[in-house]
Scaffold this active site. Structure first.
Site, PDB file in Angstrom:
ATOM      1  N   HIS A  25       5.030   3.105   8.048  1.00 41.38           N
ATOM      2  CA  HIS A  25       4.307   3.020   9.325  1.00 41.38           C
ATOM      3  C   HIS A  25       5.022   3.764  10.442  1.00 41.38           C
ATOM      4  O   HIS A  25       6.251   3.805  10.489  1.00 41.38           O
ATOM      5  CB  HIS A  25       4.136   1.551   9.728  1.00 41.38           C
ATOM      6  CG  HIS A  25       3.198   0.808   8.823  1.00 41.38           C
ATOM      7  ND1 HIS A  25       1.850   0.757   9.044  1.00 41.38           N
ATOM      8  CD2 HIS A  25       3.421   0.127   7.677  1.00 41.38           C
ATOM      9  CE1 HIS A  25       1.268   0.058   8.077  1.00 41.38           C
ATOM     10  NE2 HIS A  25       2.215  -0.340   7.223  1.00 41.38           N
TER      11      HIS A  25
ATOM     12  N   ILE B 230       9.123 -10.981   5.099  1.00 41.94           N
ATOM     13  CA  ILE B 230       9.067  -9.515   5.203  1.00 41.94           C
ATOM     14  C   ILE B 230       7.703  -9.034   4.720  1.00 41.94           C
ATOM     15  O   ILE B 230       7.533  -8.589   3.598  1.00 41.94           O
ATOM     16  CB  ILE B 230      10.226  -8.844   4.416  1.00 41.94           C
ATOM     17  CG1 ILE B 230      11.567  -9.490   4.766  1.00 41.94           C
ATOM     18  CG2 ILE B 230      10.260  -7.343   4.708  1.00 41.94           C
ATOM     19  CD1 ILE B 230      11.990  -9.402   6.218  1.00 41.94           C
TER      20      ILE B 230
ATOM     21  N   VAL C 117      17.063 -18.372  -9.906  1.00 42.42           N
ATOM     22  CA  VAL C 117      17.996 -19.250  -9.209  1.00 42.42           C
ATOM     23  C   VAL C 117      17.393 -20.649  -9.154  1.00 42.42           C
ATOM     24  O   VAL C 117      16.258 -20.831  -8.703  1.00 42.42           O
ATOM     25  CB  VAL C 117      18.292 -18.715  -7.794  1.00 42.42           C
ATOM     26  CG1 VAL C 117      19.094 -19.741  -6.991  1.00 42.42           C
ATOM     27  CG2 VAL C 117      19.038 -17.395  -7.890  1.00 42.42           C
TER      28      VAL C 117
ATOM     29  N   SER D 218       0.804  -1.226   0.000  1.00 42.10           N
ATOM     30  CA  SER D 218       0.000   0.000   0.000  1.00 42.10           C
ATOM     31  C   SER D 218       0.835   1.274   0.000  1.00 42.10           C
ATOM     32  O   SER D 218       0.284   2.368  -0.042  1.00 42.10           O
ATOM     33  CB  SER D 218      -0.936   0.025   1.197  1.00 42.10           C
ATOM     34  OG  SER D 218      -1.294  -1.267   1.598  1.00 42.10           O
TER      35      SER D 218
ATOM     36  N   CYS E 273      -7.647   7.531 -17.140  1.00 45.70           N
ATOM     37  CA  CYS E 273      -8.661   6.832 -17.935  1.00 45.70           C
ATOM     38  C   CYS E 273      -8.085   5.654 -18.713  1.00 45.70           C
ATOM     39  O   CYS E 273      -8.808   4.780 -19.145  1.00 45.70           O
ATOM     40  CB  CYS E 273      -9.355   7.806 -18.878  1.00 45.70           C
ATOM     41  SG  CYS E 273      -8.359   8.296 -20.299  1.00 45.70           S
TER      42      CYS E 273
END
Lengths: 461, 246
Positions: free
Chosen positions: A70, A349, A190, A66, A430
């Site tokens: 924080h 993470i 990998v 998002s 648009c």
């Protein structure tokens, strides 16, 4: 008795070391974590390579998040809690050094009932020991956010919370690392890791090899597979988060979340957020999924998001422009950052990973010191300048994007349509300019791909 | 005294309006980023569409206008308009007595068209699909067309002619499957295999700079039916003329 095979390996290693083909560090994964580690390491006299399976940086959880920096993360004594606080403090300097935009817009946590208002006051006492927080009365909240609901009783304001464009942030870290000598190998998956003497041999696409003294596993959703290749166990579970984006710029200007009384999976997390460019993002949700590539969004999810976050407001925003989902790489509740021989895992993470990225990079640097990698700081660390001209034809009228901007980001390393979209904001309105943007991509010699390796959009006759 | 008019947008509506106003003795300038064309220009570059819109294409070709290669970036004022034009990236301000907005429309986005599920490559709005085909691209092989409009039948006919395999389906909601490229779509529960989805669920006003002025043409009609577009231009012109006479 040394077998001839072992002897060959030794000879190759010796040869590679003489030629300077041995990397000090191989980072697997060019998400925000991998790119920030690469950026930090590029300040030292080290030979570093980043291996990424996709054509560009930040395509997995990074792009799907998002964009929130924080203010804090509970519990404070967890690894993610600590790295979040640390990363938040570091962010202004990082933004300045790398040249990405960062705005501390602030978070308002609001209460909508008597009990939640009571909890809010206790929460303030506890939280104020760790983080800057102010109590706001309803009138004050309505003053700064006119669309807030009548039901809102009071709130807590966290001024240090902020927003970034996660793609831009990651791209700038990559570019900083690149101009300071880090090699990025894209579309390099990998496929195996083997330990040979004091080196790791990292196999790419089942054919080529990279030899490195240290391997850092930042493979996000696939950190479990990478760890497994090196004989270690990590369990990654995907957690989908859906968002809806509105182009309703005057609706709200802070990150706003309603204090949940009894958080469960359905009500936990997310908020009525804003982007660095002034759009609104409502989300994310947390939806269980078995599929690491499940970025689907369903109408019920969108309805759920609107229902949940509209509780804080007196109206619903106008002009929904997009919905998207990201997939979190979760390894239990906390981050996993550990070292096993010379393999460093940076796994699980999830949120607040974007915030923690610079602090994680610092932590990994310390781990490299422990390993005994000589860290000699370069005297000539270069700063990357992102030069974008606003010239030529106006391509995207909705977001004021000019032809030269698109050509410039491509020349600077943007390689997919989504890269261009997130780095210039073209196509964010648009969407009418898509064919024009694609034609410029083609003229600049890019493959016409959306994001992933196989995501070709069109072909020439 | 002759009144100066500016028309933002040089598509069918802008040029038709220019013709009508010029006949009444107005001094008219049509500003467009790309000298001539608009959506009618796009149709004229596509087989089948070329025939379907033949009447409008011919009409457009035969009309003249005083063109200015510029983007109308801003319109201010009530009595006389102060217009900011963007010419080759440079801003220029000019005064006009009347400003008309003929900037057309764009297709509703995927979300407002009821497209859910995954977002892989191979999903196009009708408008973008047409533009890409006109630019000489192949946009896929097996195309599922989603929506209910006469123009989609024209699209299907054209795609068949261009050797695509097609399937036209209406419905409420589409769920897309596929990771890198579209693999199939579910329409109200029924699954269809395809590698490309073209959707159309109506259009919206294209006016990103929120220009004030007299709107005419497809910006009002929001349609692929140019009969409606023409009707709107004529209506707006009639009302304007009535007002001017008073």
């Amino acid at each position: 008795m040394i077998s001839s095979n072992e002897r060959t390996v030794k000879v190759i290693l010796l040869f590679e070391r003489i030629k300077g083909m041995v990397y000090d560090v191989a980072i697997i994964g060019a998400g925000v974590t991998g790119c920030f580690i690469a950026k930090e390491l590029s300040k030292y006299r080290l030979k570093v390579v980043v291996l990424e399976k996709e054509p560009t940086q930040g395509i997995g959880p990074t792009k799907g998040c998002s964009g929130i920096i924080h203010a804090f993360q509970l519990p404070f004594n967890s690894l993610k809690g600590k790295l979040c606080l640390e990363g938040n403090i570091m962010m202004d300097k990082e933004a300045d050094e790398l040249g990405f935009r960062f705005k501390r817009v602030g978070l308002i946590l609001v209460s909508t009932g008597f009990f939640s208002s009571l909890i809010l006051k206790f929460a303030k006492l506890y939280l104020s020991r760790y983080v800057e927080v102010k109590y706001l009365k309803a009138e004050r909240i309505r003053e700064i956010e006119p669309n807030i609901s009548e039901k809102v009783r009071d709130g807590l304001f966290f001024p240090t919370a902020g927003v970034v464009n996660p793609v831009e942030m990651t791209f700038m870290a990559r570019k900083f690392a690149e101009i300071n000598g880090v090699e990025f190998l894209f579309e390099s998956r990998v496929t195996n890791i083997s330990r040979e003497e004091e080196f790791y041999r990292v196999e790419i696409d089942g054919k080529n090899d990279v030899t490195a003294r240290v391997v850092i596993n930042c493979a996000g959703l696939y950190a479990d597979e990478i760890a497994n290749m090196a004989g270690q166990k990590i369990r990654i579970t995907p957690g989908k988060g859906s968002h809806i984006v509105f182009d309703d710029r005057d609706f709200s200007h802070h990150l706003i979340a309603v204090l949940p009384l009894k958080p469960d999976k359905k009500t936990k997390g997310g908020g009525a957020l804003v982007t660095i460019d002034g759009n609104l993002i409502w989300g994310p949700s947390l939806i269980e999924t078995n599929d690491k590539e499940d970025r689907s969004v369903y109408s019920e999810e969108v309805k759920g998001l609107i229902e949940k976050h509209s509780r804080a407001f007196s109206r619903i925003p106008e002009k929904p422009v997009a919905v998207y989902a990201g997939v979190r790489a979760m390894a239990g509740k906390d981050f996993i950052i550990n070292r096993n021989e010379n393999l460093i895992n940076v796994a699980g993470i999830q949120s607040p990973g974007l915030t923690a990225a610079p602090a994680i990079a610092r932590m990994v640097l310390k781990m490299l010191e422990d390993i005994g990698i000589g860290l000699e700081r370069k005297s000539d660390v270069k700063k990357y300048e992102f030069r974008i001209r606003k010239e030529g034809e106006l391509i995207c009228h909705c977001r004021d994007v000019f032809e030269s901007q698109i050509r410039d980001v491509i020349r600077e390393g943007a390689s997919t349509l989504d890269d261009i979209k997130h780095l210039t904001n073209a196509l964010m309105g648009c969407g009418k300019c898509l064919p024009h943007v694609m034609e410029i991509m083609e003229e600049e010699g890019l493959q016409l791909r959306k994001d992933f390796s196989g995501s070709h959009m069109v072909w020439r006759e | 005294m002759t009144f100066r008019c500016i028309i933002a947008g040089g598509g069918y509506s802008g040029v038709l309006l220019s013709e009508l106003l010029s006949e009444e003795g107005f001094d008219v300038v049509v500003a467009d980023q790309y000298i001539r064309g608009g959506e009618i220009g796009l149709f004229s570059r596509l087989p089948v569409f070329r025939d379907y819109y033949n009447e409008f294409i011919a009409e457009y070709r035969d009309m003249g206008a005083d063109f200015l290669k510029a983007v109308v970036r801003d319109v201010e004022g009530n009595e006389r308009y102060e217009v900011t034009l963007l010419i080759n990236g440079m801003k220029r301000r000019e005064k006009f007595d009347f400003a008309f907005i003929c900037t057309g429309c764009y297709d509703k986005n995927y979300f407002l068209s009821g497209i859910y599920g995954m977002r892989p490559a191979g999903i196009f709005s009708l408008q973008n699909a047409l533009e890409l085909i006109a630019r000489g691209y192949r946009i896929g092989r097996d195309v599922l067309i989603f929506g209910e409009d006469r123009v989609l039948e024209v699209l299907e006919e054209m795609l068949v002619k261009l050797r695509y395999s097609t399937n036209l389906q209406g419905g409420d909601e589409v769920i897309v499957r596929g990771r890198e490229r579209v693999e199939s779509v579910l329409i109200d529960g029924e699954e269809f295999r395809c590698d490309t989805l073209i959707y159309y669920a109506g259009r919206e006003e294209f006016n990103p700079f929120k220009l004030p002025g007299i709107k005419a043409g497809n910006i009002n009609a929001k349609s692929y039916d140019y009969g409606n577009v023409k009707e709107d231009v004529l209506r707006v012109f009639k009302e304007f003329r009535k007002k001017c006479k008073v």
